[in-house]
Enzyme design. Structure first.
Site, PDB file in Angstrom:
ATOM      1  N   SER A 141       1.065  -1.245   0.136  1.00  0.00           N
ATOM      2  CA  SER A 141      -0.322   0.531   0.123  1.00  0.00           C
ATOM      3  C   SER A 141       0.757   1.292  -0.410  1.00  0.00           C
ATOM      4  CB  SER A 141      -1.075  -0.293   1.234  1.00  0.00           C
ATOM      5  OG  SER A 141      -2.146   1.106   1.375  1.00  0.00           O
ATOM      6  N   TYR A 154      -1.492   0.173  10.213  1.00  0.00           N
ATOM      7  CA  TYR A 154      -1.735  -0.627   9.123  1.00  0.00           C
ATOM      8  C   TYR A 154      -0.595  -0.147   8.433  1.00  0.00           C
ATOM      9  CZ  TYR A 154      -3.586  -1.370   4.192  1.00  0.00           C
ATOM     10  OH  TYR A 154      -3.286  -1.601   3.216  1.00  0.00           O
TER      11      TYR A 154
END
Ligand SMILES: NC(=O)c1ccc[n+]([C@@H]2O[C@H](COP(=O)([O-])OP(=O)(O)OC[C@H]3O[C@@H](n4cnc5c(N)ncnc54)[C@H](OP(=O)(O)O)[C@@H]3O)[C@@H](O)[C@H]2O)c1
Length: 248
Positions: A141, A154
């Site tokens: 990501s 995250y």
């Protein structure tokens, strides 16, 4: 018999589902691995009817580390032929505030996004090396490029995954296996549904068709969509004093 098989880890994910359709449309056999067996059975039946490919649902839980060696053995016995390729798509993204408030939420995110990924990739490595080719594509990501106050745990799991994949790629390169980390920007899935207004959002099918093309060509890491390369280059270079004042 197909010329290749794609093992899709986290196959109920919207992105993985679109990637499986793309692979099936190109004639690949599929191993659809995840926790939601009724969904995987439906997907497998649908792909087989639409594309006349073999598609096998397999139970897989990234957090059940002890099951990973046995899972790999089942994959190898069910693989449809040609090189076994891997598309790693599972992951979770609870709120940063929830992870801060509850260590079990934080720990389960680290387990799903990183420990589970590292464990299953390690279990798969000997088989990938033995076949002397194939591809591994994993979903990282843009959040892994720099820790933002809104989702730095995250982001940390994705940064760790990226670092792991760099070494994993170096290990497998000798055997001719190519490893690609896709640094994904926002995709319109269940994961981003509670977060309206995210920039440069793409559909799962647009994402998957570009991911398929890049998986054929590339190794290393790639931003998808590509606009995230200049955006993240700027974000990474921002001085800390400015970055810390941003509400991102
Ligand atoms: N959507 C985005 O904007 C975006 C951006 C960057 C990166 N990504 C990454 O892209 C990947 C796919 O995300 P998505 O957007 O398609 O989200 P999604 O639709 O919410 O899919 C996530 C999938 O991960 C699976 N999963 C979670 N924990 C698991 C575990 N312990 N074992 C096995 N499977 C597990 C879920 O399975 P269950 O159905 O069993 O819960 C679900 O199918 C993720 O790694 C995510 O971090 C997404």
């Amino acid at each position: 018999m197909s010329s290749e098989t794609w093992l899709i880890l986290g196959a109920s994910s919207a992105v993985a589902r679109a990637f499986a359709r793309e692979a099936a449309a190109h004639g690949a056999a599929l191993l659809l691995a995840g926790r939601d067996m009724p969904d995987l059975e439906c997907q497998a039946a649908d792909l087989t009817i639409r594309h006349q490919v073999a598609a096998v649902p397999l139970r897989f839980d990234a957090g059940d580390l002890a099951s990973h060696a046995g899972f790999v053995a089942r994959c190898l016995s069910q693989a449809g032929g040609g090189f076994l390729n891997v598309f790693l798509a599972f992951g979770v993204m609870p709120d940063q505030a929830d992870a801060d408030a509850d260590p079990t939420v934080a720990a389960s995110m680290v387990t799903a996004n990183f420990t589970g990924a590292a464990s299953i990739l390690a279990a798969l490595a000997p088989a990938l090396e033995a076949q002397g080719g194939g591809r591994v594509v994993a979903l990282g990501s843009v959040a892994g490029d720099r820790g933002r106050k809104r989702n730095f745990l995250y982001g940390a799991t994705k940064a760790a995954l990226r670092t792991y994949l760099q070494g994993y790629a170096a290990r497998l390169a000798k055997a001719g296996v190519r490893v690609l980390c896709i640094k994904a920007g926002p995709v319109d899935t269940a994961m981003t549904w509670p977060l309206p207004g995210l920039p440069f959002m793409v559909s799962p099918s647009a994402f998957a068709s570009t991911a398929w093309r890049r998986a054929r060509r590339g190794s290393g890491s790639t931003y998808l969509p590509s606009i995230w390369w200049p955006v993240m280059s700027i974000i990474r270079l921002l001085p800390t004093s400015i970055f810390n004042r941003l509400d991102i």
